[in-house]
Structure formats: structure tokens, C-alpha cells
Enzyme design. Structure first.
Site, PDB file in Angstrom:
ATOM      1  N   SER A   1      21.890  27.909 -28.924  1.00 60.78           N
ATOM      2  CA  SER A   1      21.968  28.187 -28.062  1.00 60.78           C
ATOM      3  C   SER A   1      21.123  26.641 -27.395  1.00 60.78           C
ATOM      4  CB  SER A   1      21.766  28.378 -26.892  1.00 60.78           C
ATOM      5  OG  SER A   1      22.215  28.861 -25.827  1.00 60.78           O
TER       6      SER A   1
ATOM      7  N   GLU B   1      29.991  24.293 -29.787  1.00 57.56           N
ATOM      8  CA  GLU B   1      30.401  25.453 -28.933  1.00 57.56           C
ATOM      9  C   GLU B   1      29.553  25.435 -27.327  1.00 57.56           C
ATOM     10  OE1 GLU B   1      28.011  28.308 -28.492  1.00 57.56           O
ATOM     11  OE2 GLU B   1      26.055  27.264 -28.747  1.00 57.56           O
TER      12      GLU B   1
ATOM     13  N   HIS C   1      28.224  31.474 -29.993  1.00 59.53           N
ATOM     14  CA  HIS C   1      27.471  32.807 -28.563  1.00 59.53           C
ATOM     15  C   HIS C   1      28.546  34.032 -28.883  1.00 59.53           C
ATOM     16  CE1 HIS C   1      25.434  28.926 -26.655  1.00 59.53           C
ATOM     17  NE2 HIS C   1      24.398  30.168 -26.268  1.00 59.53           N
TER      18      HIS C   1
END
Length: 320
Positions: free
Chosen positions: A124, A221, A286
Site C-alpha cells: 500500500s 494493485e 489489499h
């Protein structure tokens, strides 16, 4: 310090694998960490036989900006101190959120490079630090689950894949959940890089940012990015030249990004014209189950045209 990267990508320096009794530091380069989740995550690490030590500001909160775990200087100092401590064998992030961009230039990357490679795990917002370790220090890292996040705490396959990568990396060289499929067929080789695609786009044009992708395989992602925003993110990467020469793309999860068929349409529209293999839903990021992806190492991406199994195979174990 910036890194000149005129040529094709080359594999980066690998850290040593962990063993029972290894001392590992937990840091929070981005957002504040829920106390209960932190304690639960530390218990998992102890069950693995590790000795976790928590950075001085992991339990802190910025006095004015509540979305940050302490000041930028404090978060940078925690990361640098952990890395430069010779008794620490790995540095694990507690969570993502927001804030890595704010502190990355406060780290003394020359000191980090001098300390040598260590296992570094996060995803992230931590994508910014993966890029910094690669481009400023020359170290391979692990795009993987973080200690105080729900996926790490609740999903056993996610935890086991990270544990195996840290302790027995030769057993997890072929990556890909059953969900993986071919978006654009082909086979490609290259050095892995990537992470949260919005963070990659935000890093474009910054000091030390990546200027091209020659010789690279990209893994991407994201979460919470609607299709039109994902379109803009990918378009920025394309227009900036940051994807020039990329050999292939492996896509992970797109949690809370809208209906997947719309996300898939954006990926096909923006990546399809590159004429390279693209795999979708490989199983990292995630999502409910998140594989650990080694970054900075040579790998092969297989996207069969006949509906066969799609895989990402790391050519060497992630850790020595």
C-alpha cells in the site's frame, strides 16, 4: 540522493533469511496503528519464533495531523534506526495509510545502503519505500502483508505465505492463486518492481523516482480507486515514460475500486496496446488473501493464451 537509471534493470541485493530467534523491528512509516491489532500481530511474530521490537513512535500520533503516526522526522528516524541497528535482521511495517511520501526524503539513504540489505515487508503506502530501497539503496524488498492489518491477522494463507518467504523462500518461488487469468497472453522475463499503482504514479517525477521500466516486470494493485481514477493513474504512468520498456504486468486485487468488469476494461484499454503479457487477479495487495511478492529480483511471467495456469515465478529465492 537520486539514482541514475539509464540502462535495463538488474537484480538487486538480497537479504538473509530469518531463523528462530531473529530480532525484527516493527515500524510505522505512514498512518497510526491500532493498539489491539499491533499486539495481536506481535503475538503472531513471537509464535514464529521471532523477537519483535517496536519502534519508538509506532504507537504515536501526529499532534495535529491525525492520519500520521507521529511527525515525519520521527517516522523517518524509526525506520533509519531500525535499519542501521546491526542486531535487527528484518524491518516489518505495521500498516500503510498515508505518510511515506512525506518522510522518504528525510531518511539517510547512504547510511541505509552502508548497513546492507535486510528483509523489508509492507504494501500500500509503503510502495514509496519499496521504490526508495530499490533505486537509492539497491536492495530487494518484499511486497507483503503488514503486522497490524486485518489480512495478516485474519487470513491464514496470507500469514503462511509470508512466513515461508521469510524462513523458507525456496518453497514459494512460483506465485499465483487459482483466480489468476490472462488479460493479454505471452511470456516475459524481467526484474520485479511495483506495488500500489496510485503511489507509483505519485512517485513519478520526484527525487529518485523511476524514469523508465526497461528490463522490468511490473506488479500493480490498489484500493478505493474508481475506474476513471485508475484510468488517470495508468495514463499518467504511460505519458510520463515511467512504463517505457516494461516487459509484462501482473495485476493483483482492486478492493473497493468498483465492479471488476469496469476495472478490467480500464486495464485492457490502457495496458493492452503495450503488446506485452498481462495477468489479472494474481492474488496480492489489499484482497482477502495476499501473496508476498519479492521486488527487485528476476522473474518469469506466464500468461497462457489457452486458459492454462497463469504464474509469476521468481528465478531465485527471495532471501539468501
Amino acid at each position: 540522493m537520486t539514482r541514475q537509471d539509464p540502462g535495463p534493470a538488474t537484480p538487486l541485493a538480497r537479504p538473509a533469511r530469518l531463523r528462530p530467534g531473529s530480532r525484527v523491528a516493527v515500524v510505522a512509516p505512514s498512518g497510526p496503528v491500532p493498539a489491539d491489532r499491533l499486539e495481536e500481530g506481535l503475538a503472531v511474530l513471537r509464535d514464529w519464533g521471532l523477537e519483535p521490537v517496536v519502534g519508538p513512535h509506532v504507537r504515536s500520533r501526529h499532534p495535529e495531523l491525525e492520519y500520521l503516526a507521529g511527525t515525519d522526522a520521527d517516522r523517518a528516524a524509526d525506520l533509519q534506526a531500525a535499519w542501521c541497528d546491526p542486531s535487527v535482521e528484518a524491518v516489518l511495517c505495521a500498516r500503510g495509510g498515508f505518510g511515506a511520501h512525506r518522510m522518504v526524503d528525510l531518511v539517510d539513504w547512504a547510511a541505509v545502503r552502508a548497513a546492507g540489505p535486510k528483509a523489508f515487508v509492507g504494501y500500500s503506502d509503503i510502495t514509496v519505500l519499496h521504490e526508495a530501497f530499490a533505486l537509492r539503496a539497491g536492495f530487494a524488498t518484499l511486497h507483503g502483508p503488514m503486522v497490524a492489518t486485518e489480512t495478516f491477522l485474519k487470513d491464514a494463507p496470507t500469514r503462511e505465505h509470508l512466513r515461508a518467504t521469510l524462513f523458507e523462500p525456496e518453497t514459494v518461488r512460483t506465485l499465483g492463486l487459482a483466480s489468476a487469468g490472462t488479460l493479454a497472453p505471452g511470456r516475459a522475463e524481467g526484474v520485479l518492481y511495483g506495488g500500489c499503482v496510485s503511489l507509483l504514479a505519485a512517485d513519478t517525477g520526484t527525487p529518485g523516482g523511476r524514469s523508465h521500466a526497461r528490463g522490468n516486470l511490473l506488479v500493480i494493485e490498489d484500493t478505493g480507486e474508481e475506474p476513471y481514477r485508475l484510468d488517470g493513474i495508468l495514463t499518467r504512468l504511460l505519458r510520463s515514460g515511467a512504463l517505457t520498456g516494461v516487459a509484462g504486468v501482473a495485476c493483483g486485487s482492486w478492493q473497493e475500486c468498483g465492479p471488476y468488469e469496469k476495472i478490467r476494461a480500464v486495464l485492457a484499454d490502457r495496458l493492452g496496446p503495450l503488446g506485452i503479457p498481462v495477468v489479472e487477479e494474481l492474488g496480492f495487495g489489499h484482497g482477502t488473501t495476499a501473496l508476498t511478492i519479492p521486488l527487485g529480483l528476476p522473474a518469469v511471467l506466464d500468461a497462457p493464451a489457452d486458459g492454462g495456469r497463469c504464474t509469476l515465478t521468481v528465478q531465485v529465492p527471495a532471501l539468501l
